[in-house]
Design a protein around this motif. Structure first.
Motif, short mmCIF file in Angstrom:
data_model
loop_
_atom_site.label_atom_id
_atom_site.label_comp_id
_atom_site.label_asym_id
_atom_site.label_seq_id
_atom_site.Cartn_x
_atom_site.Cartn_y
_atom_site.Cartn_z
N LEU B 65 0.85 -1.18 0.00
CA LEU B 65 0.00 0.00 0.00
C LEU B 65 0.89 1.24 0.00
O LEU B 65 1.76 1.38 0.86
CB LEU B 65 -0.86 -0.04 1.28
N GLU B 122 -2.55 -1.23 -3.92
CA GLU B 122 -3.37 -0.02 -4.00
C GLU B 122 -2.49 1.21 -3.77
O GLU B 122 -1.59 1.19 -2.93
CB GLU B 122 -4.46 -0.05 -2.91
N ILE B 124 -3.03 5.17 -2.76
CA ILE B 124 -4.00 6.17 -2.28
C ILE B 124 -3.43 7.56 -2.56
O ILE B 124 -2.36 7.90 -2.07
CB ILE B 124 -4.23 6.04 -0.76
N LYS B 149 -4.61 -0.64 -8.45
CA LYS B 149 -5.84 0.08 -8.06
C LYS B 149 -5.44 1.46 -7.54
O LYS B 149 -4.50 1.58 -6.75
CB LYS B 149 -6.52 -0.72 -6.96
N VAL B 150 -6.14 2.51 -7.98
CA VAL B 150 -5.83 3.86 -7.53
C VAL B 150 -7.06 4.46 -6.86
O VAL B 150 -8.15 4.45 -7.43
CB VAL B 150 -5.42 4.77 -8.71
#
Lengths: 182, 182
Positions: B65, B122, B124, B149-150
């Motif tokens: 992450l 991911e 963030i 994934k953004v």
């Protein structure tokens, strides 16, 4: 009166006393008129001079969407955005056991009845991000879920703010509430 | 210096002049030491005294992450929440054509390379809700989407605030970003 301290109160009182009597009479009558003519919309409980408020009477608005707010002043704030085109329901406060305000003192059962009767696709809870607001959202949400989709407005960083100055709770909520980049 | 006006500057200068010479020497050396020892983490570009910062070296943190921030001070703000357990990437500013800051002046290509090489689930984007922040999020997001994934942090009402006093843009974002009640 809210926002009026002792000094301002004295200035206002002295100003009124300097006015001629007929002006004071007009002012008093205007206040009484306002009080007697402004009531609550029988559908959404927003302030109105008629039976129903202008928003409920406006058939151009999305009749399948209800936004739940605590007070009429919150409704007016949302109207200023010119983004929201649905209807409202003003529950008249927030659940607060500390202040002795229970759900039965708010317009919650009228909301449930309204959603049950009409064909409502979504109810948006727009209550303030506080303990009382969250409690009320949770309570209202549970009652509404059997009837319709329930959402709540986003909590997070206000537009134009700096991360650095945001409080920890807001930052936590903003992280937790993150969403896919569109 | 930020936050130091002419009066405070004068008070600080006079205070320093009152100190014995050895204290001034220690202070100057401390400043030079700090400047020579504090550099950027070669992985995430956060401030550090070593090759890599403490966060990158901490294997307890979620290695899949990455949270993207503009400056080290934003990273420190997020750390204060004690909620986020992943890694960071400090891009060193925001894209701003008005100020002549283009994407090539920020640590964006290093971010893409990092996400491409490691197994990141991911990313963030925690950039400030402003024109520059949104532009940068959009730009970085498009480059990252092929790899992972953004998401971006939530924009909306800060905790403890009143709907009534929120500006129109924040209220619009809060409505637009509404989510299912959990």
């Amino acid at each position: 009166m809210p926002g009026i301290g002792p000094r301002t109160a004295q200035r206002l009182a002295l100003h009124l006393l300097r006015q001629p009597e007929y002006k004071i009479r007009l002012f008093s009558e205007a206040l009484l008129n306002a009080k007697s003519q402004v009531g609550q919309c029988k559908t959404c409980f927003h302030l109105t001079a008629g039976e129903q408020c202008e928003i409920c009477l406006n058939k151009q608005r999305n009749q399948e969407l209800i936004c739940v707010v605590s007070e009429s002043r919150d409704l007016l704030a949302l109207e200023r955005t010119r983004e929201y085109k649905g209807l409202y329901h003003v529950i008249g406060g927030l659940i607060s056991p500390m202040d002795g305000i229970g759900p039965e003192m708010l317009e919650i059962s009228s909301l449930i009845k309204r959603v049950d009767k009409a064909n409502i696709k979504e109810v948006i809870l727009a209550l303030t991000p506080s303990i009382e607001g969250d409690t009320t959202s949770l309570y209202v949400g549970r009652l509404l879920k059997p009837f319709t989709k329930v959402t709540r407005i986003a909590y997070g960083l206000p537009v134009g703010s700096e991360l650095e100055y945001a409080d920890e709770v807001t930052l936590s909520r903003a992280l937790e509430g993150r969403r896919d980049l569109d």
